[in-house]
Design a protein around this motif. Structure first.
Motif, PDB file in Angstrom:
ATOM      1  N   GLY A   1      46.053 -46.518  40.809  1.00 59.81           N
ATOM      2  CA  GLY A   1      46.486 -46.729  39.432  1.00 59.81           C
ATOM      3  C   GLY A   1      46.577 -45.453  38.624  1.00 59.81           C
ATOM      4  O   GLY A   1      46.270 -45.443  37.422  1.00 59.81           O
ATOM      5  N   VAL A   2      47.046 -44.369  39.262  1.00 59.24           N
ATOM      6  CA  VAL A   2      47.113 -43.077  38.580  1.00 59.24           C
ATOM      7  C   VAL A   2      48.485 -42.782  37.983  1.00 59.24           C
ATOM      8  O   VAL A   2      48.700 -41.709  37.413  1.00 59.24           O
ATOM      9  CB  VAL A   2      46.725 -41.935  39.553  1.00 59.24           C
ATOM     10  CG1 VAL A   2      45.249 -42.020  39.916  1.00 59.24           C
ATOM     11  CG2 VAL A   2      47.603 -41.980  40.806  1.00 59.24           C
TER      12      VAL A   2
ATOM     13  N   ASP B   1      41.225 -39.228  31.997  1.00 59.81           N
ATOM     14  CA  ASP B   1      39.874 -38.997  32.522  1.00 59.81           C
ATOM     15  C   ASP B   1      39.695 -39.709  33.859  1.00 59.81           C
ATOM     16  O   ASP B   1      39.100 -39.159  34.797  1.00 59.81           O
ATOM     17  CB  ASP B   1      38.808 -39.478  31.535  1.00 59.81           C
ATOM     18  CG  ASP B   1      38.688 -38.561  30.317  1.00 59.81           C
ATOM     19  OD1 ASP B   1      39.089 -37.380  30.426  1.00 59.81           O
ATOM     20  OD2 ASP B   1      38.195 -39.031  29.283  1.00 59.81           O
ATOM     21  N   TYR B   2      40.218 -40.925  33.936  1.00 61.36           N
ATOM     22  CA  TYR B   2      40.135 -41.675  35.192  1.00 61.36           C
ATOM     23  C   TYR B   2      40.905 -40.957  36.300  1.00 61.36           C
ATOM     24  O   TYR B   2      40.415 -40.801  37.425  1.00 61.36           O
ATOM     25  CB  TYR B   2      40.690 -43.089  34.997  1.00 61.36           C
ATOM     26  CG  TYR B   2      40.889 -43.839  36.291  1.00 61.36           C
ATOM     27  CD1 TYR B   2      39.800 -44.343  36.996  1.00 61.36           C
ATOM     28  CD2 TYR B   2      42.166 -44.006  36.827  1.00 61.36           C
ATOM     29  CE1 TYR B   2      39.980 -45.010  38.204  1.00 61.36           C
ATOM     30  CE2 TYR B   2      42.363 -44.669  38.026  1.00 61.36           C
ATOM     31  CZ  TYR B   2      41.265 -45.170  38.705  1.00 61.36           C
ATOM     32  OH  TYR B   2      41.447 -45.817  39.906  1.00 61.36           O
ATOM     33  N   LYS B   3      42.108 -40.504  35.988  1.00 62.84           N
ATOM     34  CA  LYS B   3      42.940 -39.792  36.971  1.00 62.84           C
ATOM     35  C   LYS B   3      42.223 -38.542  37.473  1.00 62.84           C
ATOM     36  O   LYS B   3      42.196 -38.272  38.689  1.00 62.84           O
ATOM     37  CB  LYS B   3      44.280 -39.428  36.327  1.00 62.84           C
ATOM     38  CG  LYS B   3      45.263 -38.706  37.237  1.00 62.84           C
ATOM     39  CD  LYS B   3      46.581 -38.463  36.492  1.00 62.84           C
ATOM     40  CE  LYS B   3      47.587 -37.678  37.328  1.00 62.84           C
ATOM     41  NZ  LYS B   3      48.872 -37.488  36.620  1.00 62.84           N
TER      42      LYS B   3
ATOM     43  N   SER C   1      44.404 -42.162  27.490  1.00 65.13           N
ATOM     44  CA  SER C   1      43.104 -42.764  27.802  1.00 65.13           C
ATOM     45  C   SER C   1      42.842 -42.858  29.300  1.00 65.13           C
ATOM     46  O   SER C   1      41.693 -42.979  29.734  1.00 65.13           O
ATOM     47  CB  SER C   1      43.029 -44.167  27.187  1.00 65.13           C
ATOM     48  OG  SER C   1      44.061 -44.989  27.706  1.00 65.13           O
ATOM     49  N   ALA C   2      43.900 -42.779  30.091  1.00 60.06           N
ATOM     50  CA  ALA C   2      43.751 -42.897  31.541  1.00 60.06           C
ATOM     51  C   ALA C   2      43.591 -41.544  32.235  1.00 60.06           C
ATOM     52  O   ALA C   2      43.359 -41.506  33.454  1.00 60.06           O
ATOM     53  CB  ALA C   2      44.958 -43.633  32.123  1.00 60.06           C
TER      54      ALA C   2
ATOM     55  N   LEU D   1      51.703 -41.564  31.753  1.00 60.39           N
ATOM     56  CA  LEU D   1      50.381 -42.175  31.740  1.00 60.39           C
ATOM     57  C   LEU D   1      49.735 -42.021  30.367  1.00 60.39           C
ATOM     58  O   LEU D   1      49.825 -40.965  29.736  1.00 60.39           O
ATOM     59  CB  LEU D   1      49.507 -41.503  32.811  1.00 60.39           C
ATOM     60  CG  LEU D   1      48.271 -42.258  33.294  1.00 60.39           C
ATOM     61  CD1 LEU D   1      48.683 -43.528  34.021  1.00 60.39           C
ATOM     62  CD2 LEU D   1      47.449 -41.371  34.212  1.00 60.39           C
TER      63      LEU D   1
ATOM     64  N   GLN E   1      50.284 -36.358  31.736  1.00 61.85           N
ATOM     65  CA  GLN E   1      50.782 -37.726  31.674  1.00 61.85           C
ATOM     66  C   GLN E   1      51.674 -38.096  32.845  1.00 61.85           C
ATOM     67  O   GLN E   1      51.894 -39.274  33.111  1.00 61.85           O
ATOM     68  CB  GLN E   1      51.572 -37.921  30.373  1.00 61.85           C
ATOM     69  CG  GLN E   1      50.709 -37.879  29.135  1.00 61.85           C
ATOM     70  CD  GLN E   1      51.538 -38.079  27.892  1.00 61.85           C
ATOM     71  OE1 GLN E   1      52.299 -37.204  27.481  1.00 61.85           O
ATOM     72  NE2 GLN E   1      51.421 -39.240  27.295  1.00 61.85           N
TER      73      GLN E   1
ATOM     74  N   ALA F   1      51.980 -44.370  35.675  1.00 65.88           N
ATOM     75  CA  ALA F   1      52.419 -45.403  34.735  1.00 65.88           C
ATOM     76  C   ALA F   1      53.496 -46.300  35.332  1.00 65.88           C
ATOM     77  O   ALA F   1      53.771 -47.380  34.804  1.00 65.88           O
ATOM     78  CB  ALA F   1      52.944 -44.749  33.456  1.00 65.88           C
TER      79      ALA F   1
END
Length: 354
Positions: free
Chosen positions: A76-77, A212-214, A209-210, A206, A202, A79
């Motif tokens: 899920g890295v 940091d997860y990536k 907010s995502a 992306l 991005q 968009a």
């Protein structure tokens, strides 16, 4: 390393600095104040060094777009869903993408290569030379085998050879592959040692907010896989992509033939860093086309020691930014070949007053 890769790398020579000096002397005799055309003069000198000609030519340009999927997309890295890779390949073939429009504007050659799309695409005009149906998820293990890494580089070499044989005097490599900014961030982090979080952007859009997860996904993978930053095949095998390997291979082959390489954005420049791990001299054959808004691009350019010709806030990929920069590179050659010297034009030179 295969015999094919070894042979190409051994054929890459240091650029011709003496020809660069001759080109600089010629530029200094043109009807303009010395150095007044700034970066264009530097480009003209570099092209002379690359090609071994005081009056180099870069027309026509050859654009090769390599497409491949990435298993890391499962995390899920990105968009966009993974099927967009194949859909965009069809868009390229139907001449509906930015790279098609821009390449037409400079009368360049263009080729689309399926080096690892997850699905089969049966369409006229597509070059299919699959290494595999997408890489594996490097969050769970190596992205590919060593044999696949070698194959990806060899595909790039083969396609660059075909494009140069077609008549291309300059090579631009582009890419399409959902989640390839993740692989590129991992490669650039590994090679440069720069903190992953400062590299990730991005990508295809992306949400902030995502990010940091990536970055966390990449960090965790690097800790487990521990790619050797000085071994290009290990980098590709553990955290790379088929199109990233192919782009690096195309650059290596171009350099072996004294053909200039005009770099695109983040993924292209990550591939360029991989190419330099095969042969450090290859970076002298590279010109940076533009500066992407992807955060990692600045770190990659710094590692290559390159300054971009354009800054247009681009983050599309495909080779689009490089093609937009191409007219400046061609202008540098026209300056050298078509401007008159002071003697030819019977123009008085500047005088220095004490």
């Amino acid at each position: 390393m295969s015999e094919r890769i070894k042979t190409v790398v051994e054929n890459i020579q240091a650029v011709n600095k003496e020809m660069g000096q001759a080109a600089q002397q010629h530029l200094n005799n043109l009807t303009k104040p010395i150095g007044s055309l700034g970066e264009l003069e530097n480009v003209a000198v570099q092209l002379a060094e690359i090609t071994g000609s005081k009056l180099p030519e870069v027309f026509p340009p050859g654009v090769i777009v390599f497409a491949a999927d990435h298993g890391i997309a499962e995390e899920g890295v990105s968009a966009y869903p993974q099927e967009v890779t194949a859909q965009m390949v069809m868009n390229f073939l139907n001449e509906g993408a930015a790279i098609n429009a821009f390449t037409k504007s400079v009368n360049g050659f263009i080729e689309i290569v399926d080096v690892g799309v997850k699905s089969n695409i049966d369409a006229d005009g597509l070059v299919v030379d699959k290494v595999g149906f997408g890489t594996k998820n490097f969050a769970k293990g190596p992205a590919m085998t060593k044999e696949e890494a070698i194959h990806s580089v060899e595909v790039g070499m083969k396609r660059a050879e075909a494009m140069i044989n077609k008549g291309a005097k300059l090579i631009i490599v582009g890419e399409m592959g959902i989640a390839n900014t993740t692989a590129s961030s991992a490669i650039v982090a590994s090679i440069t040692g720069v903190n992953v979080r400062s590299l990730v952007g991005q990508g295809t859009g992306l949400a902030a907010s995502a990010l940091d997860y990536k970055a966390g996904v990449i960090d965790d993978a690097l800790k487990v896989l521990q790619p050797d930053c000085n071994d290009p095949l290990d980098l590709l095998q553990k955290i790379g992509g088929f199109e990233i390997g192919a782009m690096a291979g195309a650059m290596l082959y171009a350099a072996s033939q004294h053909i200039p390489i005009l770099l695109d954005g983040f993924i292209c420049t990550a591939s360029a860093l991989v190419a330099t791990k095969f042969c450090p001299e290859v970076q002298d054959y590279m010109i940076a086309g533009h500066h992407s808004v992807e955060p990692g691009h600045a770190a990659a350019l710094d590692a290559l020691g390159k300054k971009s010709l354009l800054t247009l806030n681009l983050r599309l990929g495909e080779g689009s930014g490089a093609v937009l920069a191409y007219p400046l590179v061609e202008a540098a050659t026209r300056m050298a070949r078509e401007m008159a010297t002071f003697d030819d034009a019977e123009v008085s030179r500047e005088t220095v007053k004490n």
